[in-house]
Design a protein around this motif. Sequence first.
Motif, PDB file in Angstrom:
ATOM      1  N   GLY A   1       5.875   9.352  -9.251  1.00 41.89           N
ATOM      2  CA  GLY A   1       6.104   8.962 -10.638  1.00 41.89           C
ATOM      3  C   GLY A   1       7.212   7.937 -10.797  1.00 41.89           C
ATOM      4  O   GLY A   1       7.531   7.520 -11.912  1.00 41.89           O
ATOM      5  N   GLU A   2       7.809   7.514  -9.674  1.00 37.97           N
ATOM      6  CA  GLU A   2       8.847   6.476  -9.731  1.00 37.97           C
ATOM      7  C   GLU A   2       8.193   5.117  -9.988  1.00 37.97           C
ATOM      8  O   GLU A   2       7.029   4.896  -9.671  1.00 37.97           O
ATOM      9  N   ARG A   3       8.974   4.183 -10.530  1.00 42.02           N
ATOM     10  CA  ARG A   3       8.435   2.853 -10.818  1.00 42.02           C
ATOM     11  C   ARG A   3       9.123   1.754 -10.015  1.00 42.02           C
ATOM     12  O   ARG A   3       8.536   0.711  -9.757  1.00 42.02           O
ATOM     13  N   LYS A   4      10.357   1.987  -9.585  1.00 45.91           N
ATOM     14  CA  LYS A   4      11.098   0.935  -8.903  1.00 45.91           C
ATOM     15  C   LYS A   4      10.966   1.071  -7.392  1.00 45.91           C
ATOM     16  O   LYS A   4      11.032   2.187  -6.858  1.00 45.91           O
ATOM     17  N   ALA A   5      10.769  -0.057  -6.719  1.00 48.20           N
ATOM     18  CA  ALA A   5      10.652  -0.049  -5.258  1.00 48.20           C
ATOM     19  C   ALA A   5      10.964  -1.447  -4.740  1.00 48.20           C
ATOM     20  O   ALA A   5      10.932  -2.424  -5.485  1.00 48.20           O
ATOM     21  N   TYR A   6      11.283  -1.518  -3.435  1.00 45.05           N
ATOM     22  CA  TYR A   6      11.600  -2.803  -2.815  1.00 45.05           C
ATOM     23  C   TYR A   6      10.771  -3.014  -1.564  1.00 45.05           C
ATOM     24  O   TYR A   6      10.544  -2.087  -0.776  1.00 45.05           O
ATOM     25  N   ILE A   7      10.340  -4.260  -1.381  1.00 45.98           N
ATOM     26  CA  ILE A   7       9.847  -4.724  -0.091  1.00 45.98           C
ATOM     27  C   ILE A   7      10.861  -5.738   0.418  1.00 45.98           C
ATOM     28  O   ILE A   7      11.161  -6.731  -0.250  1.00 45.98           O
TER      29      ILE A   7
ATOM     30  N   LYS B   1       0.801  -1.221   0.000  1.00 48.30           N
ATOM     31  CA  LYS B   1       0.000   0.000   0.000  1.00 48.30           C
ATOM     32  C   LYS B   1       0.835   1.274   0.000  1.00 48.30           C
ATOM     33  O   LYS B   1       0.615   2.188  -0.800  1.00 48.30           O
ATOM     34  N   SER B   2       1.807   1.358   0.912  1.00 48.13           N
ATOM     35  CA  SER B   2       2.605   2.587   1.022  1.00 48.13           C
ATOM     36  C   SER B   2       3.437   2.843  -0.230  1.00 48.13           C
ATOM     37  O   SER B   2       3.558   3.988  -0.681  1.00 48.13           O
ATOM     38  N   LEU B   3       4.007   1.770  -0.792  1.00 48.59           N
ATOM     39  CA  LEU B   3       4.849   1.936  -1.977  1.00 48.59           C
ATOM     40  C   LEU B   3       4.027   2.348  -3.194  1.00 48.59           C
ATOM     41  O   LEU B   3       4.473   3.175  -4.001  1.00 48.59           O
ATOM     42  N   LEU B   4       2.843   1.774  -3.342  1.00 52.95           N
ATOM     43  CA  LEU B   4       1.987   2.149  -4.475  1.00 52.95           C
ATOM     44  C   LEU B   4       1.537   3.593  -4.345  1.00 52.95           C
ATOM     45  O   LEU B   4       1.454   4.322  -5.348  1.00 52.95           O
ATOM     46  N   TYR B   5       1.263   4.045  -3.113  1.00 53.78           N
ATOM     47  CA  TYR B   5       0.901   5.439  -2.890  1.00 53.78           C
ATOM     48  C   TYR B   5       2.077   6.352  -3.238  1.00 53.78           C
ATOM     49  O   TYR B   5       1.918   7.382  -3.889  1.00 53.78           O
ATOM     50  N   TRP B   6       3.277   5.962  -2.771  1.00 55.71           N
ATOM     51  CA  TRP B   6       4.490   6.732  -3.068  1.00 55.71           C
ATOM     52  C   TRP B   6       4.717   6.821  -4.578  1.00 55.71           C
ATOM     53  O   TRP B   6       4.983   7.907  -5.117  1.00 55.71           O
ATOM     54  N   ASN B   7       4.631   5.696  -5.272  1.00 56.96           N
ATOM     55  CA  ASN B   7       4.876   5.691  -6.715  1.00 56.96           C
ATOM     56  C   ASN B   7       3.864   6.555  -7.466  1.00 56.96           C
ATOM     57  O   ASN B   7       4.208   7.212  -8.460  1.00 56.96           O
TER      58      ASN B   7
ATOM     59  N   VAL C   1       7.419  -3.138  -8.100  1.00 54.79           N
ATOM     60  CA  VAL C   1       7.812  -3.463  -6.734  1.00 54.79           C
ATOM     61  C   VAL C   1       8.484  -4.839  -6.705  1.00 54.79           C
ATOM     62  O   VAL C   1       7.918  -5.827  -7.158  1.00 54.79           O
ATOM     63  N   ASN C   2       9.715  -4.882  -6.178  1.00 52.74           N
ATOM     64  CA  ASN C   2      10.450  -6.136  -6.014  1.00 52.74           C
ATOM     65  C   ASN C   2      10.366  -6.578  -4.569  1.00 52.74           C
ATOM     66  O   ASN C   2      10.647  -5.795  -3.661  1.00 52.74           O
ATOM     67  N   VAL C   3       9.996  -7.823  -4.346  1.00 51.27           N
ATOM     68  CA  VAL C   3       9.922  -8.386  -3.000  1.00 51.27           C
ATOM     69  C   VAL C   3      11.095  -9.336  -2.815  1.00 51.27           C
ATOM     70  O   VAL C   3      11.241 -10.299  -3.582  1.00 51.27           O
TER      71      VAL C   3
ATOM     72  N   ARG D   1       6.921  -7.655  -9.266  1.00 52.22           N
ATOM     73  CA  ARG D   1       5.577  -7.313  -9.726  1.00 52.22           C
ATOM     74  C   ARG D   1       5.615  -6.381 -10.928  1.00 52.22           C
ATOM     75  O   ARG D   1       6.576  -5.632 -11.133  1.00 52.22           O
ATOM     76  N   SER D   2       4.540  -6.384 -11.676  1.00 51.98           N
ATOM     77  CA  SER D   2       4.448  -5.526 -12.869  1.00 51.98           C
ATOM     78  C   SER D   2       4.378  -4.053 -12.490  1.00 51.98           C
ATOM     79  O   SER D   2       4.647  -3.177 -13.317  1.00 51.98           O
TER      80      SER D   2
END
Length: 386
Positions: free
Chosen positions: A353-359, A343-349, A373-375, A369-370
């Motif tokens: 406008g960023e696309r890359k993120a990590y959990i 939830k937080s990363l999708l809100y941030w993106n 977000v990389n887990v 994920r498409s």
Amino acid sequence: MIERLAALKITQLARSFKSVAVTGPRQSGKTTLVRSLFPDKPYLSLENPDIRRFAIEDPRGFLARYEQGAIFDEVQRTPELFSYLQEILDDSSETGRFVLTGSNNFLLQQNISQTLAGRVAIINLLPFSTAEIFPDHQTPPDENLLMLKGHYPPIYDPGIPPEDWFPNYLRTYIDRDVRQIKNITDLIVFERFIRLLAGRTGQELNLTSLAVDTGVDTKTVQSWIGILESSFIIYLLRPHFKNFNKTLIKRPKIYFYDTGLVCSLLGITDEEQLALHPLRGSLFECLVVTELLKKRTNAGKPVNLYYWRDKTGHEVDVVVDNGLTLLPIEIKAGKTINGEFFKSLLYWNKLSGERKAYIIYAGNQEEERSNGVNVINWFEMVKRDI
């Protein structure tokens, strides 16, 4: 001897600068490392009263004995030396001549900034990283056991039990370093303050709340926070101020440099107790944040870690500021991936406008994920360039 990742950077800096300063908490392995890297240099500990007295009373005579260079350990104990060292270094183009170590960041850097700017390279050596303890591990180590033991070298060699080592470390730190930095008369209150702070690991720093609970004023709490930060006991993760048209939280978050010390302060003595403890999630977050810190300090890179939170409750645990890009990271102590993680990363993106993120979490399943977000498992993070 466990191989230190910072060794390569320290050697490189010694070939480029006239002097190298290695700072870090007590018992992080500074002396062992520099003596192994520079075995031909004379070694002197300025904790030794006789050596320290000589250096203070006759600095020119003291340094004249070591014209070819030396290792000066705990050099913050003799700030008078820095001006004389400046003179010696200015008269020579030789690199790596003096190696300095210190366990108090504030005192050492204050003196360096005044007299040795441009002549000395500074690198922080923190306790072992997980990659140093488990260099060839393919499977993740037990994070509960690792959080309980912490990463200080004496826990691993000679192998002192954490329940014996940490209370003595804390007592020594308070009795020696705290008195050295600032003459605190009521050490019992100061120790209570540290324990209260341990219970706030991963939380925002609220000076007023801490002052009330400790029984001192906010100025005293602020001063004590500075002592703990300068002596590498706690790390303050600053907020990132990129606004996105939202009102942001501007207080730093508190982390300890070592989870083992936090467990000791909280009275956590075994893995079963830790697994059920309400602060396990905060301790896991602390483990990951300090691993990210060590990846940067071991490479001699500036620390570019922040967190982000707005007043509506949206938060990203860590934001890596790479200048042109911001990499958001969420830290989860659970072992099962669920929708709440994202939830937080999708809100941030959506805002950035960023696309890359990590959990980064405690489970072993990896996903890409498409939505960008990389887990990944926390130990996999240790091995990656994040």
